[in-house]
Scaffold this motif. Structure first.
Motif, PDB file in Angstrom:
ATOM      1  N   HIS A  23       6.543   1.813  -8.142  1.00  0.00           N
ATOM      2  CA  HIS A  23       6.541   1.090  -9.228  1.00  0.00           C
ATOM      3  C   HIS A  23       5.978   1.338 -10.462  1.00  0.00           C
ATOM      4  O   HIS A  23       5.927   0.643 -11.452  1.00  0.00           O
ATOM      5  CB  HIS A  23       6.173  -0.514  -9.093  1.00  0.00           C
ATOM      6  CG  HIS A  23       7.080  -0.981  -7.678  1.00  0.00           C
ATOM      7  ND1 HIS A  23       8.645  -1.064  -7.715  1.00  0.00           N
ATOM      8  CD2 HIS A  23       6.527  -1.180  -6.355  1.00  0.00           C
ATOM      9  CE1 HIS A  23       8.864  -1.535  -6.442  1.00  0.00           C
ATOM     10  NE2 HIS A  23       7.953  -1.612  -5.700  1.00  0.00           N
ATOM     11  N   LYS A  24       5.287   2.477 -10.244  1.00  0.00           N
ATOM     12  CA  LYS A  24       4.396   3.018 -11.318  1.00  0.00           C
ATOM     13  C   LYS A  24       5.089   3.141 -12.474  1.00  0.00           C
ATOM     14  O   LYS A  24       6.195   3.804 -12.621  1.00  0.00           O
ATOM     15  CB  LYS A  24       3.629   4.398 -11.025  1.00  0.00           C
ATOM     16  CG  LYS A  24       2.660   4.472 -11.896  1.00  0.00           C
ATOM     17  CD  LYS A  24       1.832   5.738 -11.263  1.00  0.00           C
ATOM     18  CE  LYS A  24       0.519   6.187 -12.180  1.00  0.00           C
ATOM     19  NZ  LYS A  24      -0.380   5.126 -12.296  1.00  0.00           N
ATOM     20  N   GLY A  25       4.570   2.565 -13.738  1.00  0.00           N
ATOM     21  CA  GLY A  25       5.407   2.598 -15.066  1.00  0.00           C
ATOM     22  C   GLY A  25       6.478   1.869 -15.557  1.00  0.00           C
ATOM     23  O   GLY A  25       7.191   2.066 -16.393  1.00  0.00           O
ATOM     24  N   PRO A  68       8.324  -1.333 -16.738  1.00  0.00           N
ATOM     25  CA  PRO A  68       7.821  -2.398 -17.653  1.00  0.00           C
ATOM     26  C   PRO A  68       7.563  -3.777 -16.970  1.00  0.00           C
ATOM     27  O   PRO A  68       6.387  -4.398 -17.477  1.00  0.00           O
ATOM     28  CB  PRO A  68       8.951  -2.715 -18.433  1.00  0.00           C
ATOM     29  CG  PRO A  68       9.682  -1.375 -18.510  1.00  0.00           C
ATOM     30  CD  PRO A  68       9.658  -0.830 -16.961  1.00  0.00           C
ATOM     31  N   LYS A  69       8.046  -4.168 -15.733  1.00  0.00           N
ATOM     32  CA  LYS A  69       7.886  -5.085 -15.218  1.00  0.00           C
ATOM     33  C   LYS A  69       6.392  -5.233 -14.685  1.00  0.00           C
ATOM     34  O   LYS A  69       5.505  -6.079 -14.890  1.00  0.00           O
ATOM     35  CB  LYS A  69       8.772  -5.506 -14.028  1.00  0.00           C
ATOM     36  CG  LYS A  69       8.424  -6.753 -13.236  1.00  0.00           C
ATOM     37  CD  LYS A  69       9.718  -6.670 -12.173  1.00  0.00           C
ATOM     38  CE  LYS A  69       9.473  -7.833 -11.056  1.00  0.00           C
ATOM     39  NZ  LYS A  69      10.504  -7.764  -9.772  1.00  0.00           N
ATOM     40  N   HIS A  70       6.033  -4.022 -14.114  1.00  0.00           N
ATOM     41  CA  HIS A  70       4.690  -3.998 -13.554  1.00  0.00           C
ATOM     42  C   HIS A  70       3.320  -3.694 -14.539  1.00  0.00           C
ATOM     43  O   HIS A  70       2.609  -4.184 -14.248  1.00  0.00           O
ATOM     44  CB  HIS A  70       4.734  -2.830 -12.564  1.00  0.00           C
ATOM     45  CG  HIS A  70       5.349  -3.375 -10.990  1.00  0.00           C
ATOM     46  ND1 HIS A  70       6.753  -3.199 -10.988  1.00  0.00           N
ATOM     47  CD2 HIS A  70       5.043  -4.066 -10.010  1.00  0.00           C
ATOM     48  CE1 HIS A  70       6.926  -3.681  -9.727  1.00  0.00           C
ATOM     49  NE2 HIS A  70       6.033  -4.204  -9.105  1.00  0.00           N
ATOM     50  N   ILE A  71       3.993  -3.041 -15.666  1.00  0.00           N
ATOM     51  CA  ILE A  71       2.935  -2.883 -16.713  1.00  0.00           C
ATOM     52  C   ILE A  71       2.562  -4.375 -17.430  1.00  0.00           C
ATOM     53  O   ILE A  71       1.520  -4.702 -17.395  1.00  0.00           O
ATOM     54  CB  ILE A  71       3.626  -1.978 -17.851  1.00  0.00           C
ATOM     55  CG1 ILE A  71       3.646  -0.527 -17.272  1.00  0.00           C
ATOM     56  CG2 ILE A  71       2.717  -1.958 -19.133  1.00  0.00           C
ATOM     57  CD1 ILE A  71       4.470   0.486 -18.087  1.00  0.00           C
ATOM     58  N   ALA A  72       3.567  -5.056 -17.406  1.00  0.00           N
ATOM     59  CA  ALA A  72       3.542  -6.443 -18.285  1.00  0.00           C
ATOM     60  C   ALA A  72       2.585  -7.159 -17.137  1.00  0.00           C
ATOM     61  O   ALA A  72       1.769  -7.892 -17.714  1.00  0.00           O
ATOM     62  CB  ALA A  72       4.717  -6.980 -18.506  1.00  0.00           C
ATOM     63  N   ALA A  73       3.027  -7.289 -15.868  1.00  0.00           N
ATOM     64  CA  ALA A  73       2.074  -7.853 -14.758  1.00  0.00           C
ATOM     65  C   ALA A  73       0.705  -7.585 -14.651  1.00  0.00           C
ATOM     66  O   ALA A  73       0.085  -8.535 -14.814  1.00  0.00           O
ATOM     67  CB  ALA A  73       2.735  -7.805 -13.539  1.00  0.00           C
ATOM     68  N   ASN A  74       0.390  -6.154 -14.911  1.00  0.00           N
ATOM     69  CA  ASN A  74      -0.943  -5.835 -15.000  1.00  0.00           C
ATOM     70  C   ASN A  74      -1.758  -6.253 -15.998  1.00  0.00           C
ATOM     71  O   ASN A  74      -2.847  -6.478 -16.144  1.00  0.00           O
ATOM     72  CB  ASN A  74      -1.102  -4.201 -14.835  1.00  0.00           C
ATOM     73  CG  ASN A  74      -0.640  -3.831 -13.388  1.00  0.00           C
ATOM     74  OD1 ASN A  74      -0.892  -4.682 -12.216  1.00  0.00           O
ATOM     75  ND2 ASN A  74      -0.168  -2.723 -13.274  1.00  0.00           N
ATOM     76  N   ARG A  75      -0.964  -6.148 -17.077  1.00  0.00           N
ATOM     77  CA  ARG A  75      -1.730  -6.715 -18.276  1.00  0.00           C
ATOM     78  C   ARG A  75      -2.031  -8.030 -18.192  1.00  0.00           C
ATOM     79  O   ARG A  75      -3.022  -8.595 -18.905  1.00  0.00           O
ATOM     80  CB  ARG A  75      -0.679  -6.321 -19.686  1.00  0.00           C
ATOM     81  CG  ARG A  75      -0.728  -4.861 -20.096  1.00  0.00           C
ATOM     82  CD  ARG A  75      -0.008  -4.463 -21.163  1.00  0.00           C
ATOM     83  NE  ARG A  75      -0.173  -3.330 -21.295  1.00  0.00           N
ATOM     84  CZ  ARG A  75       0.691  -2.507 -22.350  1.00  0.00           C
ATOM     85  NH1 ARG A  75       1.454  -3.147 -22.945  1.00  0.00           N
ATOM     86  NH2 ARG A  75       0.549  -1.230 -22.332  1.00  0.00           N
ATOM     87  N   GLN A 121       0.922  -1.326   0.007  1.00  0.00           N
ATOM     88  CA  GLN A 121      -0.137  -0.029   0.035  1.00  0.00           C
ATOM     89  C   GLN A 121       0.825   1.494  -0.122  1.00  0.00           C
ATOM     90  O   GLN A 121       0.771   2.077  -0.576  1.00  0.00           O
ATOM     91  CB  GLN A 121      -1.014   0.071   1.236  1.00  0.00           C
ATOM     92  CG  GLN A 121      -2.104  -1.138   1.146  1.00  0.00           C
ATOM     93  CD  GLN A 121      -2.980  -1.175   2.480  1.00  0.00           C
ATOM     94  OE1 GLN A 121      -2.627  -0.580   3.414  1.00  0.00           O
ATOM     95  NE2 GLN A 121      -3.932  -1.922   2.340  1.00  0.00           N
ATOM     96  N   PHE A 122       1.974   1.342   0.805  1.00  0.00           N
ATOM     97  CA  PHE A 122       2.912   2.614   0.676  1.00  0.00           C
ATOM     98  C   PHE A 122       3.573   2.544  -0.285  1.00  0.00           C
ATOM     99  O   PHE A 122       3.501   3.622  -1.039  1.00  0.00           O
ATOM    100  CB  PHE A 122       4.115   2.187   1.739  1.00  0.00           C
ATOM    101  CG  PHE A 122       5.131   2.920   1.569  1.00  0.00           C
ATOM    102  CD1 PHE A 122       5.024   4.374   2.369  1.00  0.00           C
ATOM    103  CD2 PHE A 122       6.460   2.900   1.222  1.00  0.00           C
ATOM    104  CE1 PHE A 122       6.213   5.026   2.128  1.00  0.00           C
ATOM    105  CE2 PHE A 122       7.390   3.612   1.183  1.00  0.00           C
ATOM    106  CZ  PHE A 122       7.260   4.893   1.544  1.00  0.00           C
ATOM    107  N   ALA A 123       4.019   1.572  -1.269  1.00  0.00           N
ATOM    108  CA  ALA A 123       4.495   1.608  -2.568  1.00  0.00           C
ATOM    109  C   ALA A 123       3.540   2.053  -3.645  1.00  0.00           C
ATOM    110  O   ALA A 123       3.722   3.058  -4.547  1.00  0.00           O
ATOM    111  CB  ALA A 123       5.305   0.322  -3.024  1.00  0.00           C
ATOM    112  N   ARG A 124       2.312   1.765  -3.529  1.00  0.00           N
ATOM    113  CA  ARG A 124       1.575   2.110  -4.504  1.00  0.00           C
ATOM    114  C   ARG A 124       1.108   3.539  -3.915  1.00  0.00           C
ATOM    115  O   ARG A 124       0.668   4.311  -5.036  1.00  0.00           O
ATOM    116  CB  ARG A 124       0.023   1.199  -4.360  1.00  0.00           C
ATOM    117  CG  ARG A 124      -0.957   1.624  -5.074  1.00  0.00           C
ATOM    118  CD  ARG A 124      -2.088   0.849  -5.212  1.00  0.00           C
ATOM    119  NE  ARG A 124      -2.700   0.428  -3.866  1.00  0.00           N
ATOM    120  CZ  ARG A 124      -2.478  -1.087  -3.351  1.00  0.00           C
ATOM    121  NH1 ARG A 124      -2.030  -1.892  -3.881  1.00  0.00           N
ATOM    122  NH2 ARG A 124      -2.867  -1.112  -2.020  1.00  0.00           N
TER     123      ARG A 124
END
Length: 176
Positions: free
Chosen positions: A102-104, A106-113, A94-97
């Motif tokens: 991690h916003k933007g 590539p690792k997290h974009i791919a995971a969300n997709r 929650q703190f990181a969000r």
């Protein structure tokens, strides 16, 4: 390093009170510190991430199973005990969000997709079928077992996520 004073001696102290580590760092930018590990080694010396080492030295206790030690200031190399927190993984997430750590990436974009693809109700072929069908939205929703909203979004071209089997590459669109 067995004491906070030893760690402080290896740091550059900034005007606003941050202790920036001058020693080796891990690939993710966190300090790499040789210190007592009360979680895995019963106080034996081992190389570990900076926040974890600081926590072990300052408290003398093991980090609970569901907890993580992390830096709350914007400097990943900070070793000031005031900038280190040890909370549950959920609270750390929650703190990181909240701060957009991690916003933007590539690792997290791919995971969300990938998550969205798993949640998708229609394959690419079904989306084409909905878009080209003369049937009513109510009839299509009943036939495909999806909501009217899903059918409506497909017809307007808003439903870009498709179920596995018809999904585009999860890395598509990451490069500019």
């Amino acid at each position: 390093m067995r004491t906070i004073e030893e760690i402080k001696g290896r740091c550059v102290i900034t005007e606003d009170g941050h202790w920036l580590w001058r020693g080796s760092v891990r690939p993710d930018g966190r300090p790499n510190i040789y210190a007592p590990d009360h979680t895995r080694q019963n106080g034996g010396m081992t190389t570990q991430a900076g926040p974890r080492a600081i926590w072990h030295i300052t408290t003398g206790k093991a980090i609970p199973t569901t907890h993580r030690a992390y830096v709350v200031c914007p400097h990943p190399t900070c070793c000031n005990p005031e900038c280190i927190r040890c909370t549950t993984e959920r609270l750390r997430g929650q703190f990181a969000r909240r701060i957009g750590r991690h916003k933007g990436t590539p690792k997290h974009i791919a995971a969300n997709r990938a998550i969205n693809v798993k949640r998708a109700k229609l394959t690419a072929e079904q989306v084409l079928y909905v878009q080209s069908s003369p049937k009513t939205g109510v009839a299509l929703a009943a036939e495909l077992g999806v909501s009217m909203t899903t059918v409506s979004k497909c017809r307007r071209g808003q439903n870009v996520v498709t179920a596995p089997g018809g999904a585009p590459n999860v890395f598509a669109g990451l490069m500019r």
